[in-house]
Write a protein that holds these residues in place. Structure first.
Motif, PDB file in Angstrom:
ATOM      1  N   SER A 155       0.830  -1.213   0.000  1.00  0.00           N
ATOM      2  CA  SER A 155       0.000   0.000   0.000  1.00  0.00           C
ATOM      3  C   SER A 155       0.862   1.260   0.000  1.00  0.00           C
ATOM      4  CB  SER A 155      -0.923   0.000   1.225  1.00  0.00           C
ATOM      5  OG  SER A 155      -0.210   0.275   2.422  1.00  0.00           O
ATOM      6  N   LEU A 156       2.092   1.139   0.521  1.00  0.00           N
ATOM      7  CA  LEU A 156       3.028   2.262   0.510  1.00  0.00           C
ATOM      8  C   LEU A 156       3.721   2.423  -0.840  1.00  0.00           C
ATOM      9  CD1 LEU A 156       4.649   1.710   4.018  1.00  0.00           C
ATOM     10  CD2 LEU A 156       3.479   3.797   3.290  1.00  0.00           C
ATOM     11  N   GLY A 157       3.630   1.393  -1.684  1.00  0.00           N
ATOM     12  CA  GLY A 157       4.297   1.442  -2.979  1.00  0.00           C
ATOM     13  C   GLY A 157       5.589   0.649  -3.027  1.00  0.00           C
ATOM     14  N   LEU A 158       5.943  -0.035  -1.933  1.00  0.00           N
ATOM     15  CA  LEU A 158       7.149  -0.860  -1.938  1.00  0.00           C
ATOM     16  C   LEU A 158       6.930  -2.107  -2.793  1.00  0.00           C
ATOM     17  CD1 LEU A 158       8.593  -0.941   1.710  1.00  0.00           C
ATOM     18  CD2 LEU A 158       9.634   0.056  -0.327  1.00  0.00           C
ATOM     19  N   ARG A 159       7.917  -2.463  -3.590  1.00  0.00           N
ATOM     20  CA  ARG A 159       7.822  -3.660  -4.421  1.00  0.00           C
ATOM     21  C   ARG A 159       9.064  -4.539  -4.328  1.00  0.00           C
ATOM     22  NH1 ARG A 159       3.562  -2.051  -4.025  1.00  0.00           N
ATOM     23  NH2 ARG A 159       1.989  -1.509  -5.586  1.00  0.00           N
ATOM     24  N   GLN A 160      10.206  -3.956  -3.998  1.00  0.00           N
ATOM     25  CA  GLN A 160      11.466  -4.705  -4.076  1.00  0.00           C
ATOM     26  C   GLN A 160      11.863  -5.328  -2.733  1.00  0.00           C
ATOM     27  OE1 GLN A 160      14.402  -2.084  -5.872  1.00  0.00           O
ATOM     28  NE2 GLN A 160      12.893  -1.336  -7.357  1.00  0.00           N
ATOM     29  N   PHE A 161      10.882  -5.779  -1.975  1.00  0.00           N
ATOM     30  CA  PHE A 161      11.185  -6.483  -0.737  1.00  0.00           C
ATOM     31  C   PHE A 161      10.919  -7.976  -0.936  1.00  0.00           C
ATOM     32  CE2 PHE A 161       6.702  -5.413  -0.496  1.00  0.00           C
ATOM     33  CZ  PHE A 161       6.116  -6.564   0.026  1.00  0.00           C
ATOM     34  N   ARG A 162      11.570  -8.777  -0.116  1.00  0.00           N
ATOM     35  CA  ARG A 162      11.389 -10.220  -0.173  1.00  0.00           C
ATOM     36  C   ARG A 162      10.965 -10.739   1.195  1.00  0.00           C
ATOM     37  NH1 ARG A 162      16.218 -12.774  -0.822  1.00  0.00           N
ATOM     38  NH2 ARG A 162      17.424 -10.914  -0.266  1.00  0.00           N
ATOM     39  N   ILE A 163      10.212 -11.817   1.205  1.00  0.00           N
ATOM     40  CA  ILE A 163       9.788 -12.455   2.450  1.00  0.00           C
ATOM     41  C   ILE A 163      10.546 -13.775   2.577  1.00  0.00           C
ATOM     42  CG2 ILE A 163       7.864 -13.426   3.765  1.00  0.00           C
ATOM     43  CD1 ILE A 163       5.995 -11.616   2.112  1.00  0.00           C
ATOM     44  N   LEU A 274      19.013  -1.717   0.977  1.00  0.00           N
ATOM     45  CA  LEU A 274      19.481  -1.140   2.236  1.00  0.00           C
ATOM     46  C   LEU A 274      20.879  -1.592   2.641  1.00  0.00           C
ATOM     47  CD1 LEU A 274      16.265  -1.240   4.459  1.00  0.00           C
ATOM     48  CD2 LEU A 274      17.025   0.475   2.831  1.00  0.00           C
ATOM     49  N   GLY A 275      21.552  -2.345   1.795  1.00  0.00           N
ATOM     50  CA  GLY A 275      22.906  -2.780   2.147  1.00  0.00           C
ATOM     51  C   GLY A 275      22.891  -3.865   3.211  1.00  0.00           C
ATOM     52  N   SER A 276      23.854  -3.776   4.142  1.00  0.00           N
ATOM     53  CA  SER A 276      24.000  -4.834   5.148  1.00  0.00           C
ATOM     54  C   SER A 276      22.814  -4.914   6.098  1.00  0.00           C
ATOM     55  CB  SER A 276      25.290  -4.628   5.950  1.00  0.00           C
ATOM     56  OG  SER A 276      25.263  -3.394   6.641  1.00  0.00           O
ATOM     57  N   GLN A 277      22.184  -3.774   6.385  1.00  0.00           N
ATOM     58  CA  GLN A 277      21.011  -3.767   7.269  1.00  0.00           C
ATOM     59  C   GLN A 277      19.750  -3.939   6.421  1.00  0.00           C
ATOM     60  OE1 GLN A 277      21.534  -3.900  10.531  1.00  0.00           O
ATOM     61  NE2 GLN A 277      23.703  -3.793  10.009  1.00  0.00           N
ATOM     62  N   SER A 278      19.612  -5.137   5.834  1.00  0.00           N
ATOM     63  CA  SER A 278      18.568  -5.342   4.831  1.00  0.00           C
ATOM     64  C   SER A 278      17.209  -5.681   5.424  1.00  0.00           C
ATOM     65  CB  SER A 278      18.989  -6.462   3.871  1.00  0.00           C
ATOM     66  OG  SER A 278      19.166  -7.692   4.573  1.00  0.00           O
ATOM     67  N   ALA A 279      17.161  -6.107   6.678  1.00  0.00           N
ATOM     68  CA  ALA A 279      15.876  -6.481   7.277  1.00  0.00           C
ATOM     69  C   ALA A 279      15.052  -5.238   7.588  1.00  0.00           C
ATOM     70  CB  ALA A 279      16.101  -7.291   8.550  1.00  0.00           C
ATOM     71  N   VAL A 280      13.826  -5.202   7.084  1.00  0.00           N
ATOM     72  CA  VAL A 280      12.936  -4.088   7.399  1.00  0.00           C
ATOM     73  C   VAL A 280      11.874  -4.499   8.423  1.00  0.00           C
ATOM     74  CG1 VAL A 280      13.254  -2.825   5.262  1.00  0.00           C
ATOM     75  CG2 VAL A 280      11.519  -4.624   5.369  1.00  0.00           C
ATOM     76  N   GLY A 281      11.788  -5.794   8.688  1.00  0.00           N
ATOM     77  CA  GLY A 281      10.832  -6.281   9.686  1.00  0.00           C
ATOM     78  C   GLY A 281      10.880  -7.789   9.759  1.00  0.00           C
ATOM     79  N   GLY A 282      10.178  -8.336  10.720  1.00  0.00           N
ATOM     80  CA  GLY A 282      10.151  -9.786  10.842  1.00  0.00           C
ATOM     81  C   GLY A 282       9.392 -10.220  12.067  1.00  0.00           C
ATOM     82  N   VAL A 311      11.131   3.611   5.773  1.00  0.00           N
ATOM     83  CA  VAL A 311      11.346   4.902   5.108  1.00  0.00           C
ATOM     84  C   VAL A 311      12.590   4.827   4.220  1.00  0.00           C
ATOM     85  CG1 VAL A 311      11.940   7.334   5.480  1.00  0.00           C
ATOM     86  CG2 VAL A 311      10.152   6.268   6.859  1.00  0.00           C
ATOM     87  N   LEU A 312      13.663   4.208   4.713  1.00  0.00           N
ATOM     88  CA  LEU A 312      14.879   4.049   3.909  1.00  0.00           C
ATOM     89  C   LEU A 312      14.609   3.188   2.674  1.00  0.00           C
ATOM     90  CD1 LEU A 312      17.595   3.480   6.676  1.00  0.00           C
ATOM     91  CD2 LEU A 312      17.282   5.520   5.259  1.00  0.00           C
ATOM     92  N   ALA A 313      13.785   2.152   2.826  1.00  0.00           N
ATOM     93  CA  ALA A 313      13.448   1.292   1.691  1.00  0.00           C
ATOM     94  C   ALA A 313      12.656   2.068   0.641  1.00  0.00           C
ATOM     95  CB  ALA A 313      12.651   0.083   2.169  1.00  0.00           C
ATOM     96  N   LEU A 314      11.741   2.909   1.091  1.00  0.00           N
ATOM     97  CA  LEU A 314      10.977   3.750   0.162  1.00  0.00           C
ATOM     98  C   LEU A 314      11.910   4.683  -0.606  1.00  0.00           C
ATOM     99  CD1 LEU A 314       7.988   4.626   2.515  1.00  0.00           C
ATOM    100  CD2 LEU A 314       7.817   3.309   0.396  1.00  0.00           C
ATOM    101  N   GLU A 315      12.870   5.266   0.101  1.00  0.00           N
ATOM    102  CA  GLU A 315      13.825   6.161  -0.551  1.00  0.00           C
ATOM    103  C   GLU A 315      14.696   5.399  -1.541  1.00  0.00           C
ATOM    104  OE1 GLU A 315      15.839   7.911   2.755  1.00  0.00           O
ATOM    105  OE2 GLU A 315      14.199   9.308   3.224  1.00  0.00           O
ATOM    106  N   ALA A 316      15.076   4.159  -1.184  1.00  0.00           N
ATOM    107  CA  ALA A 316      15.910   3.349  -2.075  1.00  0.00           C
ATOM    108  C   ALA A 316      15.172   3.027  -3.372  1.00  0.00           C
ATOM    109  CB  ALA A 316      16.318   2.052  -1.368  1.00  0.00           C
ATOM    110  N   GLU A 317      13.860   2.880  -3.308  1.00  0.00           N
ATOM    111  CA  GLU A 317      13.066   2.598  -4.506  1.00  0.00           C
ATOM    112  C   GLU A 317      12.603   3.868  -5.208  1.00  0.00           C
ATOM    113  OE1 GLU A 317       9.967  -0.307  -4.574  1.00  0.00           O
ATOM    114  OE2 GLU A 317      10.893  -1.531  -3.011  1.00  0.00           O
ATOM    115  N   GLY A 318      12.877   5.022  -4.588  1.00  0.00           N
ATOM    116  CA  GLY A 318      12.428   6.273  -5.181  1.00  0.00           C
ATOM    117  C   GLY A 318      10.932   6.490  -5.093  1.00  0.00           C
TER     118      GLY A 318
END
Length: 420
Positions: A155-163, A274-282, A311-318
């Motif tokens: 819903s935020l527009g993020l697409r490049q995340f993985r589960i 996000l580089g080495s700190q790639s986890a956005v949640g879990g 927020v950093l992930a959103l910025e990384a995807e523009g």
């Protein structure tokens, strides 16, 4: 420059960037509210033992990262490093599990604290939104929470995340795997601290990010080969439910997360931007945590999503968020009589649900109009003595530049019509 600065590893949220954080919190919370989760809030500090027992004495969180303090009365407290133990403690204390409606579904938002080496995406003070479903063992519940997090991110527009998805087994099959893993790990070339971890919680060694350790873990025993039939069936059902819902995931047999209380389902949301700190949640299932902290058996599952990392992930995807307008109407009075009249109009606009602001401080027209521009307001109200003598105000469309006189008594209705 102020005499004081924010402590190392922390950050301040200030406008306009703070609006992004508010939007992320709202987006994560929205699907939870629509799915029966009620809001809960807990203190920023708890008894140290709550985290020592629940999070695990072998974890880095407890041994290295907790902020602890001793009160004047001698009590040992800790700033909360995570949310699950606190929420479960509060639910037990309020006897929510005895209300007859399980699972108890709760969501929360707040700040958490860990003494870590500061770097981008890793802070000593960070913000999370979390969800917990307490008191029910059901793979549908595990799938629901993963799907809701996926929904929030999309819903935020993020697409490049993985589960990433795994099963850690239960009290029946994990001890067998634990013994096999310990036997394997004892023969490796590891430092003393890691060797101590082998004896306390060997699964945590699998979570070691150092390349020289990961290289030695290539042939480590696989937990999936040691799962009992019940855990295998449970995990397959979670996987099937996610697939049926169209939620993509990746099986990750080394995923153990950083807390000791997880059982069976465990999952992580990662973003490669996000580089080495790639986890956005879990999160995951924690069927034994209630008993660890002195409660009854209450199988539960939950997750926490990092607001700052999202927020950093959103910025990384523009991704640019569609943020709500902070000011729709800006009032510019010219003279004392106009100040009173326009402030009355602004008050009425706010009561009518229209975002309105005011040129405070008695500035001149030029300076006040600059402030109106900076505010982002769609319309500006300007009034001087001549306008008030005619019972009108000047209404300027800041996009088109068009300006017209509107009767003072009709200005609120006119703006409601124009702003919809």
């Amino acid at each position: 420059m102020s005499t004081f600065q924010a402590p190392k590893g922390t950050y301040d949220l200030t406008p306009p960037d703070s609006a992004k954080f508010l939007a992320v919190r709202e987006a994560i919370a929205a699907p939870l509210r629509d799915s029966g989760y009620g809001y809960i809030e807990t203190p920023g500090f708890e008894d140290v033992e709550l985290f020592a027992r629940g999070v695990g004495e072998s974890t880095d969180i407890v041994t290295k990262e907790m902020y602890t303090l001793t009160t004047k009365g001698g009590a040992e407290l800790a700033l909360r490093p995570e949310g699950t133990a606190s929420v479960l403690r509060a639910a037990l204390e309020a006897n929510l599990h005895k209300a007859g409606n399980l699972p108890v579904k709760l969501w929360y938002s707040g700040s958490y604290y860990r003494y870590e080496r500061p770097q981008k995406g890793r802070y000593r003070h960070f913000s999370q939104v979390g969800a917990e479903a307490i008191g029910t063992e059901d793979p549908v519940l595990d799938a629901e929470l993963i799907i809701l997090a996926d929904q929030a991110y999309r819903s935020l527009g993020l697409r490049q995340f993985r589960i990433l998805l795994n099963s850690l087994g239960d009290k029946e099959c994990r001890p067998v795997y634990r013994e096999a893993l310990q036997t394997f790990l004892r023969d490796l070339d590891l430092d003393e601290e890691t060797r101590r971890r082998i004896e306390i919680n060997p699964l945590r060694v699998l979570d070691d990010k150092r390349p020289d350790v990961q290289k030695q873990l290539t042939d480590a025993p696989k937990l999936r080969d040691h799962l009992c039939d019940a855990c295998k069936a449970y995990h397959e059902e979670v996987r099937a439910l996610l697939t049926a819902a169209g939620v993509a995931y990746e099986d990750d047999e080394k995923l153990v997360r950083g807390l000791d209380y997880y059982t069976r389902t465990t999952f992580e949301f990662v973003h490669d931007g996000l580089g080495s700190q790639s986890a956005v949640g879990g999160g995951g299932r924690y069927d034994g945590l209630s008993e660890m902290i002195g409660g009854p058996a209450l199988p539960s599952v939950g997750w926490a999503l990092g607001v700052d990392r999202t927020v950093l992930a959103l910025e990384a995807e523009g991704v640019e968020l569609d943020l709500p307008v902070t000011t729709s109407v800006y009032a510019v009075p010219l003279g004392e009589e106009a100040r009173r009249a326009l402030f009355s109009v602004v008050t009425k606009l706010r009561r009518a649900g229209i975002a309105a602001d005011f040129a405070f401080g008695g500035r001149g027209l030029k300076g006040a109009m600059k402030s109106a521009n900076r505010s982002g307001a769609r319309y500006t109200l300007v009034a001087g003595e001549r306008d008030l003598a005619e019972g009108a105000v000047q209404l300027k469309d800041m996009e088109s530049g068009e300006q017209s006189a509107v009767p003072l008594a009709e200005v609120v209705a006119e703006l409601k019509k124009r702003l919809g």
